[in-house]
Design a protein around this motif. Structure first.
Motif, mmCIF file in Angstrom:
data_model
loop_
_atom_site.group_PDB
_atom_site.id
_atom_site.type_symbol
_atom_site.label_atom_id
_atom_site.label_comp_id
_atom_site.label_asym_id
_atom_site.label_seq_id
_atom_site.Cartn_x
_atom_site.Cartn_y
_atom_site.Cartn_z
ATOM 1 N N ALA A 13 0.821 -1.207 0.000
ATOM 2 C CA ALA A 13 0.000 0.000 0.000
ATOM 3 C C ALA A 13 0.856 1.258 0.000
ATOM 4 O O ALA A 13 0.552 2.225 -0.714
ATOM 5 N N SER A 14 1.934 1.270 0.768
ATOM 6 C CA SER A 14 2.729 2.491 0.913
ATOM 7 C C SER A 14 3.347 2.917 -0.407
ATOM 8 O O SER A 14 3.314 4.099 -0.774
ATOM 9 N N ARG A 15 3.900 1.973 -1.164
ATOM 10 C CA ARG A 15 4.563 2.334 -2.415
ATOM 11 C C ARG A 15 3.552 2.711 -3.495
ATOM 12 O O ARG A 15 3.798 3.605 -4.303
ATOM 13 N N THR A 16 2.418 2.041 -3.513
ATOM 14 C CA THR A 16 1.386 2.392 -4.491
ATOM 15 C C THR A 16 0.816 3.771 -4.210
ATOM 16 O O THR A 16 0.684 4.608 -5.104
ATOM 17 N N ASP A 17 0.473 4.033 -2.943
ATOM 18 C CA ASP A 17 -0.122 5.313 -2.591
ATOM 19 C C ASP A 17 0.860 6.468 -2.786
ATOM 20 O O ASP A 17 0.449 7.588 -3.115
ATOM 21 N N ALA A 18 2.140 6.208 -2.607
ATOM 22 C CA ALA A 18 3.140 7.262 -2.792
ATOM 23 C C ALA A 18 3.174 7.730 -4.244
ATOM 24 O O ALA A 18 3.419 8.899 -4.529
ATOM 25 N N GLN A 19 2.906 6.810 -5.164
ATOM 26 C CA GLN A 19 2.948 7.163 -6.585
ATOM 27 C C GLN A 19 1.612 7.649 -7.114
ATOM 28 O O GLN A 19 1.558 8.529 -7.964
ATOM 29 N N ALA B 192 -8.434 -18.984 -13.858
ATOM 30 C CA ALA B 192 -8.050 -20.006 -14.818
ATOM 31 C C ALA B 192 -9.268 -20.600 -15.505
ATOM 32 O O ALA B 192 -10.257 -20.962 -14.855
ATOM 33 N N GLY B 193 -9.206 -20.694 -16.822
ATOM 34 C CA GLY B 193 -10.275 -21.298 -17.598
ATOM 35 C C GLY B 193 -11.397 -20.366 -17.997
ATOM 36 O O GLY B 193 -12.266 -20.751 -18.786
ATOM 37 N N SER B 194 -11.400 -19.132 -17.497
ATOM 38 C CA SER B 194 -12.496 -18.202 -17.801
ATOM 39 C C SER B 194 -12.353 -17.568 -19.179
ATOM 40 O O SER B 194 -13.336 -17.125 -19.771
ATOM 41 N N GLY B 195 -11.128 -17.471 -19.665
ATOM 42 C CA GLY B 195 -10.882 -16.790 -20.926
ATOM 43 C C GLY B 195 -10.887 -15.281 -20.804
ATOM 44 O O GLY B 195 -10.727 -14.574 -21.809
ATOM 45 N N LEU B 196 -11.071 -14.773 -19.582
ATOM 46 C CA LEU B 196 -11.100 -13.327 -19.345
ATOM 47 C C LEU B 196 -9.743 -12.894 -18.800
ATOM 48 O O LEU B 196 -9.350 -13.300 -17.703
ATOM 49 N N VAL B 197 -9.048 -12.068 -19.578
ATOM 50 C CA VAL B 197 -7.654 -11.736 -19.267
ATOM 51 C C VAL B 197 -7.556 -10.455 -18.454
ATOM 52 O O VAL B 197 -8.100 -9.413 -18.831
ATOM 53 N N LEU B 198 -6.842 -10.556 -17.348
ATOM 54 C CA LEU B 198 -6.550 -9.413 -16.478
ATOM 55 C C LEU B 198 -5.040 -9.334 -16.310
ATOM 56 O O LEU B 198 -4.423 -10.215 -15.701
ATOM 57 N N ASP B 199 -4.433 -8.296 -16.871
ATOM 58 C CA ASP B 199 -3.000 -8.085 -16.738
ATOM 59 C C ASP B 199 -2.743 -6.849 -15.886
ATOM 60 O O ASP B 199 -3.515 -5.878 -15.926
ATOM 61 N N LEU B 200 -1.668 -6.878 -15.134
ATOM 62 C CA LEU B 200 -1.264 -5.730 -14.334
ATOM 63 C C LEU B 200 -0.008 -5.110 -14.943
ATOM 64 O O LEU B 200 0.779 -5.791 -15.606
ATOM 65 N N VAL B 201 0.147 -3.821 -14.708
ATOM 66 C CA VAL B 201 1.304 -3.080 -15.222
ATOM 67 C C VAL B 201 2.114 -2.541 -14.059
ATOM 68 O O VAL B 201 1.571 -1.922 -13.136
ATOM 69 N N PHE B 202 3.424 -2.783 -14.100
ATOM 70 C CA PHE B 202 4.345 -2.251 -13.097
ATOM 71 C C PHE B 202 5.278 -1.254 -13.756
ATOM 72 O O PHE B 202 5.837 -1.522 -14.826
ATOM 73 N N ASN B 203 5.416 -0.099 -13.159
ATOM 74 C CA ASN B 203 6.460 0.825 -13.572
ATOM 75 C C ASN B 203 7.146 1.370 -12.328
ATOM 76 O O ASN B 203 6.492 1.573 -11.293
ATOM 77 N N PRO B 204 8.455 1.562 -12.371
ATOM 78 C CA PRO B 204 9.194 1.999 -11.176
ATOM 79 C C PRO B 204 8.683 3.332 -10.645
ATOM 80 O O PRO B 204 8.159 4.169 -11.395
ATOM 81 N N SER B 205 8.867 3.540 -9.363
ATOM 82 C CA SER B 205 8.422 4.787 -8.740
ATOM 83 C C SER B 205 9.487 5.864 -8.762
ATOM 84 O O SER B 205 9.240 6.994 -8.367
ATOM 85 N N GLY B 206 10.694 5.523 -9.213
ATOM 86 C CA GLY B 206 11.774 6.495 -9.232
ATOM 87 C C GLY B 206 12.577 6.435 -10.513
ATOM 88 O O GLY B 206 12.139 5.855 -11.515
#
Length: 349
Positions: free
Chosen positions: A166-172, A196-210
């Motif tokens: 939470a701390s790193r996400t909220d800081a950005q 798994a098996g739903s066929g519904l794709v959920l991807d997350l994106v990470f980018n550095p905070s600094g």
């Protein structure tokens, strides 16, 4: 600080349009021009390999104001794509076999014609990607049904989550964003996303905070999956790592914090010819909220349109001419070619 303005200069012997940021040019005159680096590795002029993704920015309005945002999006932005311009995009799409339409913003869901556009793209049989910031789902009751709407149309959801803490996400991204993001992810999971098996794709994106490059995409994905499942019961498909490019708010942060020189040197030193050969602009056409055409989302934010010989607006769409264009490059392009590479689809090598 106002965003830096661009100017254009021809690159000798190529007829190629090189663009240089005036302030950045002064700050980093000792770095080789990106175009020259491409030439050294046999990639100049950089040209599309095909058109596989039509990326449409439907507006800069957003319910958040993130520190790293290269769009400079926020609640006070009024730029919004009209239905008439959306129809021009659909008309162009119908002329092609482009398989994927990538909707972005701002928070694209805040455009009043967003759902209509998704429905129309789906009716053409194309895959829809929505760049969802997650918190929009819980921001207002009128958005609470978005997971169901997405699922009904088979939308691939790609969402930014800077960290599993939470701390790193909220800081950005702002106070309380992590908690709201987790609740949105849980709602997406309840609709079948990432399961798994739903066929519904959920991807997350990470980018550095600094001012540093992202770590290994494989290692970060493993850590995210373990922590989010154990602590929040959240599942997802893939983690995409994206390098912060020196554009808009992140560029302003680099200049104000004195990190610009050091960060640019990291990008230049990490130049990877394999990543350069696979940059997203070679398979993507970016369309601004007003219908103007760009090589990528980052060039769009720097007001660097496609080269002058190519169609400039979606109303003049011509697939053959756009496939033959020379891609406009700049010093910020070092970000997409550093290390494992960076694109809207994550690492490229």
């Amino acid at each position: 600080m106002k965003s830096l303005q661009a100017r254009h200069a021809p690159l000798a012997d190529t007829g190629y349009q090189l663009t240089v940021l005036s302030q950045a040019e002064v700050a980093g005159a000792h770095w080789p021009l990106f175009a020259h680096k491409l030439r050294e590795t046999g990639l100049l002029p950089l040209r599309p390999t095909s058109l596989e993704v039509m990326q449409i920015n439907v507006g800069k309005m957003c319910n958040q104001t993130c520190r790293h945002c290269h769009v400079d999006a926020g609640p006070d932005r009024t730029e919004i794509m009209t239905r008439a311009t959306m129809q021009l995009c659909l008309d162009a799409l119908a002329q092609t076999n482009i398989p994927v339409v990538d909707l972005t913003g701002g928070a694209p869901e805040m455009n009043p014609d967003f759902r209509w556009l998704v429905e129309q793209i789906s009716a053409l049989g194309r895959q829809v990607i929505v760049r969802c910031n997650l918190t929009i789902i819980v921001a207002n009751p009128k958005y609470h049904d978005l997971p169901t709407f997405f699922a009904w149309h088979g939308v691939r959801v790609v969402s930014s989550l800077p960290h599993f803490s939470a701390s790193r996400t909220d800081a950005q991204r702002g106070e309380g964003v992590f908690g709201r993001s987790i609740r949105a992810l849980q709602m997406l999971n309840e609709a079948g996303y990432g399961v798994a098996g739903s066929g519904l794709v959920l991807d997350l994106v990470f980018n550095p905070s600094g001012a540093f490059l992202p770590g290994s995409q494989v290692g970060l994905e493993r850590d995210f999956k373990q922590r989010l499942l154990r602590e929040h019961g959240v599942v997802f498909n893939s983690l995409l790592t994206i390098t912060n490019l020196p554009v808009s708010r992140f560029l302003e942060y680099l200049l104000e914090s004195g990190n610009y020189d050091g960060y640019m040197q990291k990008l230049v030193d990490a130049y990877n010819p394999a990543a350069a050969a696979n940059v997203m602009c070679r398979s993507t056409l970016s369309i601004g909220w007003d219908g103007l055409l760009y090589d990528c989302d980052f060039n769009q934010m720097l007001d660097l349109p496609v080269e002058a010989r190519a169609p400039q607006h979606i109303r003049d769409f011509n697939e053959a001419a756009l496939t033959d264009r020379a891609i406009v490059v700049n010093q910020h392009c070092y970000g997409c070619t550093a290390g494992a590479g960076s694109s809207c689809g994550g690492a490229t090598t």
